[in-house]
Design an enzyme around this catalytic site. Sequence first.
Site, PDB file in Angstrom:
ATOM      1  N   ASP A 129      -3.230   4.847  -1.031  1.00 26.52           N
ATOM      2  CA  ASP A 129      -3.839   5.047  -0.349  1.00 26.52           C
ATOM      3  C   ASP A 129      -4.231   6.262  -0.238  1.00 26.52           C
ATOM      4  O   ASP A 129      -3.794   6.795   0.887  1.00 26.52           O
ATOM      5  CB  ASP A 129      -3.817   4.849   1.156  1.00 26.52           C
ATOM      6  CG  ASP A 129      -4.482   4.926   2.374  1.00 26.52           C
ATOM      7  OD1 ASP A 129      -5.324   5.505   2.086  1.00 26.52           O
ATOM      8  OD2 ASP A 129      -3.896   4.051   3.581  1.00 26.52           O
ATOM      9  N   GLN A 159       0.957   1.592  16.508  1.00 25.81           N
ATOM     10  CA  GLN A 159       0.207   1.851  17.044  1.00 25.81           C
ATOM     11  C   GLN A 159      -0.894   0.776  18.175  1.00 25.81           C
ATOM     12  O   GLN A 159      -2.214   1.284  18.573  1.00 25.81           O
ATOM     13  CB  GLN A 159      -1.245   2.641  15.760  1.00 25.81           C
ATOM     14  CG  GLN A 159      -0.690   3.661  15.305  1.00 25.81           C
ATOM     15  CD  GLN A 159      -2.210   3.950  14.450  1.00 25.81           C
ATOM     16  OE1 GLN A 159      -2.940   4.073  15.435  1.00 25.81           O
ATOM     17  NE2 GLN A 159      -1.911   3.657  13.529  1.00 25.81           N
ATOM     18  N   LYS A 161       0.784  -1.615   0.381  1.00 27.48           N
ATOM     19  CA  LYS A 161      -0.071  -0.118  -0.071  1.00 27.48           C
ATOM     20  C   LYS A 161       0.527   0.646   0.214  1.00 27.48           C
ATOM     21  O   LYS A 161       1.705   1.086   0.862  1.00 27.48           O
ATOM     22  CB  LYS A 161      -0.883   0.143   1.279  1.00 27.48           C
ATOM     23  CG  LYS A 161      -1.684   0.838   1.595  1.00 27.48           C
ATOM     24  CD  LYS A 161      -2.374   0.971   2.251  1.00 27.48           C
ATOM     25  CE  LYS A 161      -1.772   1.579   3.973  1.00 27.48           C
ATOM     26  NZ  LYS A 161      -1.368   2.718   4.100  1.00 27.48           N
ATOM     27  N   LYS A 220      -7.206   7.917   0.382  1.00 24.99           N
ATOM     28  CA  LYS A 220      -8.880   8.094   1.178  1.00 24.99           C
ATOM     29  C   LYS A 220      -9.132   9.195   0.436  1.00 24.99           C
ATOM     30  O   LYS A 220     -10.049  10.739   0.301  1.00 24.99           O
ATOM     31  CB  LYS A 220      -7.994   8.507   2.688  1.00 24.99           C
ATOM     32  CG  LYS A 220      -7.482   7.378   3.389  1.00 24.99           C
ATOM     33  CD  LYS A 220      -7.325   7.829   4.369  1.00 24.99           C
ATOM     34  CE  LYS A 220      -6.461   7.153   5.726  1.00 24.99           C
ATOM     35  NZ  LYS A 220      -5.248   6.266   4.351  1.00 24.99           N
ATOM     36  N   PRO A 266      -5.988  -1.358   9.952  1.00 25.85           N
ATOM     37  CA  PRO A 266      -4.855  -0.802   9.930  1.00 25.85           C
ATOM     38  C   PRO A 266      -4.293  -0.690  11.583  1.00 25.85           C
ATOM     39  O   PRO A 266      -5.926  -0.873  12.705  1.00 25.85           O
ATOM     40  CB  PRO A 266      -4.627   0.726   9.648  1.00 25.85           C
ATOM     41  CG  PRO A 266      -5.836   0.681   9.733  1.00 25.85           C
ATOM     42  CD  PRO A 266      -6.774  -0.872   9.635  1.00 25.85           C
TER      43      PRO A 266
END
Length: 242
Positions: free
Chosen positions: A82, A205, A51, A84, A200
């Site tokens: 990506d 994270q 990606k 968006k 994700p």
Amino acid sequence: MSDFRARMAESSEARKSRVVLALDLSGPVDDRVRRASAVLDRVKGGIAAVKLNHHLLLPFGLKGVGPILEACRAEKIPLIADLKLNDIESTNLNAVDSLFSAGFDAVIANPFVGFKEGLEGVFTQAHSLGRGVILLVYMSHAGAAEGYGLRDASGEPIYRLFARRAKDWRADGVVVSAKSGDVIREVRNVVGDEMLIFTPGVGTQGGSSASAAAAGADYQIVGRSITEAGDPAEALKTLLGR
Ligand code: XMP
């Protein structure tokens, strides 16, 4: 099964992996494509897809990332853009024309913009070319609840509405935070078994790929835990439990 989903399944099966590598290189700009190519070279045998995001596409554009696109094509690794997408149809179509011409297999779009004069043409264009559209349904950052968690007048959360849109608009996949197992389960119930769920938010994270998979996710999107590791191949192996 759509062409894009079939290519994802084939790639995932061939390399025994459910990892989508977010090739997000930071730091000095000038050698990002070289460093990204080196990471890709180290992990290409153990990823299902790649990606690309603003990290490479903004400074280098579609021509500048050519070596990465070529490397993926040579290995039959699906490529996801990506950006968006979140604009009016004519602008969205302009973007996907460039992305599909450059060889991307799928684009990520924001369902917030709506179908008519928003994403309808993107779906039509993508599916006529055997490409995919993946919709953002629930993001993983701290502020996600301020947008995707809002409720409509009937009390229904927006992410559930977005999941329904994904099904009705015949999306190929959805993005749902790996940190929200309950939301993944809820979305899976709405979209059914055919739709791909990309998660994700694992690693850097704090989300767990095992619990996201147990909740119903198909693919995990992983960036910095691989791209910023001293040894990206080792980091990927650890992630894959090999
Ligand atoms: P990291 O480095 O956090 O990269 O593994 C994640 C990649 O996925 C993109 N992306 C998202 N990231 N929540 C995220 O945390 C989301 O909902 C989301 N959607 C896409 C992110 O931009 C980076 O490329």
